[in-house]
Design a protein around this motif. Sequence first.
Motif, PDB file in Angstrom:
ATOM      1  N   ASP A 102     -71.837 154.983  27.118  1.00  0.00           N
ATOM      2  CA  ASP A 102     -70.774 155.006  26.123  1.00  0.00           C
ATOM      3  C   ASP A 102     -71.205 154.190  24.899  1.00  0.00           C
ATOM      4  OD1 ASP A 102     -68.369 155.571  25.120  1.00  0.00           O
ATOM      5  OD2 ASP A 102     -67.189 154.362  26.506  1.00  0.00           O
ATOM      6  N   ALA A 103     -71.804 153.045  25.148  1.00  0.00           N
ATOM      7  CA  ALA A 103     -72.190 152.140  24.058  1.00  0.00           C
ATOM      8  C   ALA A 103     -73.497 152.564  23.385  1.00  0.00           C
ATOM      9  CB  ALA A 103     -72.335 150.724  24.607  1.00  0.00           C
ATOM     10  N   PHE A 104     -74.288 153.383  24.067  1.00  0.00           N
ATOM     11  CA  PHE A 104     -75.602 153.751  23.510  1.00  0.00           C
ATOM     12  C   PHE A 104     -75.405 154.739  22.348  1.00  0.00           C
ATOM     13  CE2 PHE A 104     -79.596 156.182  23.421  1.00  0.00           C
ATOM     14  CZ  PHE A 104     -80.504 155.134  23.381  1.00  0.00           C
ATOM     15  N   PRO A 105     -75.901 154.420  21.164  1.00  0.00           N
ATOM     16  CA  PRO A 105     -75.583 155.259  19.988  1.00  0.00           C
ATOM     17  C   PRO A 105     -76.579 156.408  19.773  1.00  0.00           C
ATOM     18  CG  PRO A 105     -76.675 153.245  19.305  1.00  0.00           C
ATOM     19  CD  PRO A 105     -76.628 153.190  20.795  1.00  0.00           C
ATOM     20  N   GLY A 106     -76.943 157.076  20.861  1.00  0.00           N
ATOM     21  CA  GLY A 106     -77.907 158.173  20.716  1.00  0.00           C
ATOM     22  C   GLY A 106     -77.723 159.185  21.817  1.00  0.00           C
ATOM     23  N   ALA A 107     -78.758 160.007  22.060  1.00  0.00           N
ATOM     24  CA  ALA A 107     -78.695 161.021  23.113  1.00  0.00           C
ATOM     25  C   ALA A 107     -79.190 160.420  24.427  1.00  0.00           C
ATOM     26  CB  ALA A 107     -79.549 162.216  22.730  1.00  0.00           C
ATOM     27  N   ILE A 108     -78.729 161.030  25.527  1.00  0.00           N
ATOM     28  CA  ILE A 108     -79.105 160.535  26.859  1.00  0.00           C
ATOM     29  C   ILE A 108     -79.656 161.709  27.667  1.00  0.00           C
ATOM     30  CG2 ILE A 108     -78.227 159.467  28.984  1.00  0.00           C
ATOM     31  CD1 ILE A 108     -75.770 158.829  26.710  1.00  0.00           C
ATOM     32  N   LEU A 109     -80.802 161.488  28.288  1.00  0.00           N
ATOM     33  CA  LEU A 109     -81.396 162.524  29.140  1.00  0.00           C
ATOM     34  C   LEU A 109     -81.415 162.010  30.570  1.00  0.00           C
ATOM     35  CD1 LEU A 109     -82.899 165.260  29.405  1.00  0.00           C
ATOM     36  CD2 LEU A 109     -85.032 163.999  29.046  1.00  0.00           C
ATOM     37  N   MET A 110     -80.705 162.731  31.455  1.00  0.00           N
ATOM     38  CA  MET A 110     -80.701 162.352  32.873  1.00  0.00           C
ATOM     39  C   MET A 110     -81.740 163.189  33.583  1.00  0.00           C
ATOM     40  SD  MET A 110     -78.550 159.951  33.631  1.00  0.00           S
ATOM     41  CE  MET A 110     -78.995 159.967  35.348  1.00  0.00           C
ATOM     42  N   THR A 111     -82.777 162.538  34.071  1.00  0.00           N
ATOM     43  CA  THR A 111     -83.689 163.262  34.943  1.00  0.00           C
ATOM     44  C   THR A 111     -83.014 163.201  36.324  1.00  0.00           C
ATOM     45  OG1 THR A 111     -85.178 161.418  35.454  1.00  0.00           O
ATOM     46  CG2 THR A 111     -85.607 162.636  33.442  1.00  0.00           C
ATOM     47  N   THR A 112     -83.653 162.730  37.361  1.00  0.00           N
ATOM     48  CA  THR A 112     -82.934 162.849  38.637  1.00  0.00           C
ATOM     49  C   THR A 112     -81.892 161.759  38.832  1.00  0.00           C
ATOM     50  OG1 THR A 112     -84.806 161.724  39.520  1.00  0.00           O
ATOM     51  CG2 THR A 112     -84.659 164.074  39.931  1.00  0.00           C
ATOM     52  N   ASN A 113     -81.528 161.593  40.050  1.00  0.00           N
ATOM     53  CA  ASN A 113     -80.427 160.690  40.331  1.00  0.00           C
ATOM     54  C   ASN A 113     -80.718 159.290  39.780  1.00  0.00           C
ATOM     55  OD1 ASN A 113     -82.473 160.354  42.293  1.00  0.00           O
ATOM     56  ND2 ASN A 113     -81.067 159.499  43.769  1.00  0.00           N
ATOM     57  N   CYS A 114     -79.631 158.594  39.389  1.00  0.00           N
ATOM     58  CA  CYS A 114     -78.251 158.821  39.807  1.00  0.00           C
ATOM     59  C   CYS A 114     -77.353 159.109  38.596  1.00  0.00           C
ATOM     60  CB  CYS A 114     -77.741 157.579  40.486  1.00  0.00           C
ATOM     61  SG  CYS A 114     -78.421 157.247  42.128  1.00  0.00           S
ATOM     62  N   ILE A 115     -76.771 160.301  38.539  1.00  0.00           N
ATOM     63  CA  ILE A 115     -75.816 160.565  37.460  1.00  0.00           C
ATOM     64  C   ILE A 115     -74.403 160.326  37.972  1.00  0.00           C
ATOM     65  CG2 ILE A 115     -75.585 163.048  37.952  1.00  0.00           C
ATOM     66  CD1 ILE A 115     -75.347 163.513  34.898  1.00  0.00           C
ATOM     67  N   GLN A 116     -73.548 159.833  37.074  1.00  0.00           N
ATOM     68  CA  GLN A 116     -72.123 159.680  37.388  1.00  0.00           C
ATOM     69  C   GLN A 116     -71.320 160.560  36.432  1.00  0.00           C
ATOM     70  OE1 GLN A 116     -72.029 155.216  36.988  1.00  0.00           O
ATOM     71  NE2 GLN A 116     -70.898 155.367  38.900  1.00  0.00           N
ATOM     72  N   LYS A 117     -70.068 160.794  36.785  1.00  0.00           N
ATOM     73  CA  LYS A 117     -69.214 161.639  35.940  1.00  0.00           C
ATOM     74  C   LYS A 117     -69.196 161.059  34.519  1.00  0.00           C
ATOM     75  CE  LYS A 117     -64.529 163.599  35.896  1.00  0.00           C
ATOM     76  NZ  LYS A 117     -64.273 163.635  34.498  1.00  0.00           N
ATOM     77  N   PRO A 118     -69.661 161.842  33.535  1.00  0.00           N
ATOM     78  CA  PRO A 118     -69.702 161.288  32.170  1.00  0.00           C
ATOM     79  C   PRO A 118     -68.314 161.177  31.552  1.00  0.00           C
ATOM     80  CG  PRO A 118     -71.112 163.238  32.398  1.00  0.00           C
ATOM     81  CD  PRO A 118     -70.221 163.193  33.590  1.00  0.00           C
ATOM     82  N   ARG A 119     -68.131 160.154  30.732  1.00  0.00           N
ATOM     83  CA  ARG A 119     -66.904 160.042  29.941  1.00  0.00           C
ATOM     84  C   ARG A 119     -66.942 161.063  28.822  1.00  0.00           C
ATOM     85  NH1 ARG A 119     -66.291 153.700  28.576  1.00  0.00           N
ATOM     86  NH2 ARG A 119     -65.635 153.060  30.650  1.00  0.00           N
ATOM     87  N   ASP A 120     -65.760 161.484  28.383  1.00  0.00           N
ATOM     88  CA  ASP A 120     -65.690 162.449  27.264  1.00  0.00           C
ATOM     89  C   ASP A 120     -66.403 161.900  26.031  1.00  0.00           C
ATOM     90  OD1 ASP A 120     -64.323 164.106  28.854  1.00  0.00           O
ATOM     91  OD2 ASP A 120     -62.337 163.709  27.969  1.00  0.00           O
ATOM     92  N   THR A 121     -66.401 160.567  25.892  1.00  0.00           N
ATOM     93  CA  THR A 121     -66.961 159.943  24.685  1.00  0.00           C
ATOM     94  C   THR A 121     -68.445 160.260  24.502  1.00  0.00           C
ATOM     95  OG1 THR A 121     -67.200 157.994  26.051  1.00  0.00           O
ATOM     96  CG2 THR A 121     -65.380 157.982  24.461  1.00  0.00           C
ATOM     97  N   TYR A 122     -69.160 160.549  25.592  1.00  0.00           N
ATOM     98  CA  TYR A 122     -70.589 160.868  25.413  1.00  0.00           C
ATOM     99  C   TYR A 122     -70.987 162.205  26.035  1.00  0.00           C
ATOM    100  CZ  TYR A 122     -71.236 158.604  30.060  1.00  0.00           C
ATOM    101  OH  TYR A 122     -71.174 158.246  31.382  1.00  0.00           O
ATOM    102  N   LEU A 123     -69.968 162.981  26.410  1.00  0.00           N
ATOM    103  CA  LEU A 123     -70.248 164.278  27.045  1.00  0.00           C
ATOM    104  C   LEU A 123     -71.108 165.178  26.150  1.00  0.00           C
ATOM    105  CD1 LEU A 123     -69.575 165.694  29.691  1.00  0.00           C
ATOM    106  CD2 LEU A 123     -67.509 166.587  28.634  1.00  0.00           C
ATOM    107  N   GLY A 124     -70.905 165.073  24.841  1.00  0.00           N
ATOM    108  CA  GLY A 124     -71.644 165.930  23.908  1.00  0.00           C
ATOM    109  C   GLY A 124     -73.064 165.461  23.649  1.00  0.00           C
TER     110      GLY A 124
END
Length: 549
Positions: free
Chosen positions: A305-327
């Motif tokens: 949420d606080a990171f002001p850029g794009a996020i790339l999830m390779t493998t685990n562990c992903i959690q349900k993203p907040r709407d604030t960074y879903l895009g």
Amino acid sequence: MTMFCYQCEQTAKCTGCTVAGVCGKSPDVAALQDLLVHAAKGLARYLTRLKALGVTDGEGNLFIIKALFTTVTNVNFDADRMEELLREAQQLGGRLKELYNTTCTKAGVEPEVLCCEDCCLAGTREGLLEQAAELQIDKRTAELGEDIVSLQELILYGLKGAAAYTDHAITLGVVDDTLFDEFNATLDYLAGNPTDVGELTGKALHVGDINMKAMENLDKANTDAYGHPEPTAVRVTPIAGKCILVSGHDLKDLDALLQQTADKGINVYTHGEMLPCNAYPGLKKYPHLVGNYGGAWQDQVKEFDAFPGAILMTTNCIQKPRDTYLGRIFTTGLVAFPNVVHVTRDDFSPVIEAALAADGFSKDEDTEEKTIMIGFARNAVLGVADKVIDAVKSGAIKHFFLVGGCDGAKPGRNYYTEFAEKVPDDCVILTLACGKYRFNKLEFGDIGGIPRLLDIGQCNDAYSAIQITVALAEAFECDINELPLSMVLSWYEQKAVAILLTLLNLGVKNIRLGPSLPAFVSPAVLNVLVENFNIAPVTTPEKDLAELL
Ligand code: SF4
Ligand code: SF3
């Protein structure tokens, strides 16, 4: 019960998730995962028999690894993606059945009947869910008793963990047919619903051997591709500018992203288990890999949420993203989450565009530079083995503690912070996996130039830890259990289960395990582990330290 899953440490009430996953897994995804594991067992029956007739099926072998890895905790939360995999399994099953029958005919042997009409997958989602309901673990427990199911699941979870490491190695071109045969044979064994407790226990330990080979292959894949990790100071504070954060475990994804972002004016940061990437020569050579941001997986919602850029999830562990960074969050490889855009490493342009559209870190956020030391994998540590051995012989180093494993969301994990803080000054802490974020930004100093905190790397770098331990035992001409070394491990998901089985299979005793013991290990199975390996749950840092020292 709408579902039953107890494969990870955060399982509900320490017994099982029965309504929805604490991790966020829906009952439908849980059911489809059970069905996919069932389908993988069915495919393994064909693959094993084909192998015995001299036929190797590469596509089938790869699918087994993918199917197992997909069902690891925090990898895939997307029911549509699960159904796609089931349809893939269905097609593959049809082809393997035909191949098996024609191979038998050519060989002049009578084919076994390995499946019937009833076990073919239903054509609709509802039908699949109905089939899956029959496979729910609690039903098998009611039929076979908790000890047998406990051992069956221990084997399965160990295989899932080993499959994750195998998948990463395959990605980097290390493909090991012998290992595929081991996966298939073990799944074939499980498909027969085995009930012999002694045999099941032996098979569980053998999964430790399978995982050792999987980790060795991954170590080779990583070091062949990117060189041996070297001691490196990694920046853990942001730098002004556009940015991408890469989380998970997959080095090749990071490499591809670094190549595609070269000269784009974007800084790339690692997150979670990607931190060790900063120590590989083949990755740290990119000047725009600028450091690490944040901590372990369970803090991602706040941190992303606080990171002001794009996020790339390779493998685990992903959690349900907040709407604030879903895009601006993307998944790749086997990771999947509903409504999160999935990309492949051939083309990360959606990630790059999202990074360029986001604010990036401002000059105000780019304050002082802080660093931590990483990169103490086997090559680096064994390179100074003489110095380490001398320090032990002179008494400057009294004891080593391997404090590592998975981090997690449940309370009680500050045990590991307190434990590390309380380790006496004449002892060295080896660490690995994401559990290290509990203490890796603390100051530990050094003993005669040897840092008191040695970060070995990711969870799969347990291979490095084992190599270091074996080398020390050889140098001191003793058994590994006689070394002044204790293991205080934290677990969360199935890769930790695989590593635990590897350690037990190597005969490592006196492991302290926490923060709680696996729900799927029944009291009788736990007794076997206690009697044979003296494994024990963590208690308090003071008590455990006193006992271990
Ligand atoms: Fe529950 Fe863990 Fe299974 Fe998720 S993976 S459903 S949290 S036991
Ligand atoms: Fe952590 Fe998921 Fe296991 Fe690789 S990122 S150790 S929990």
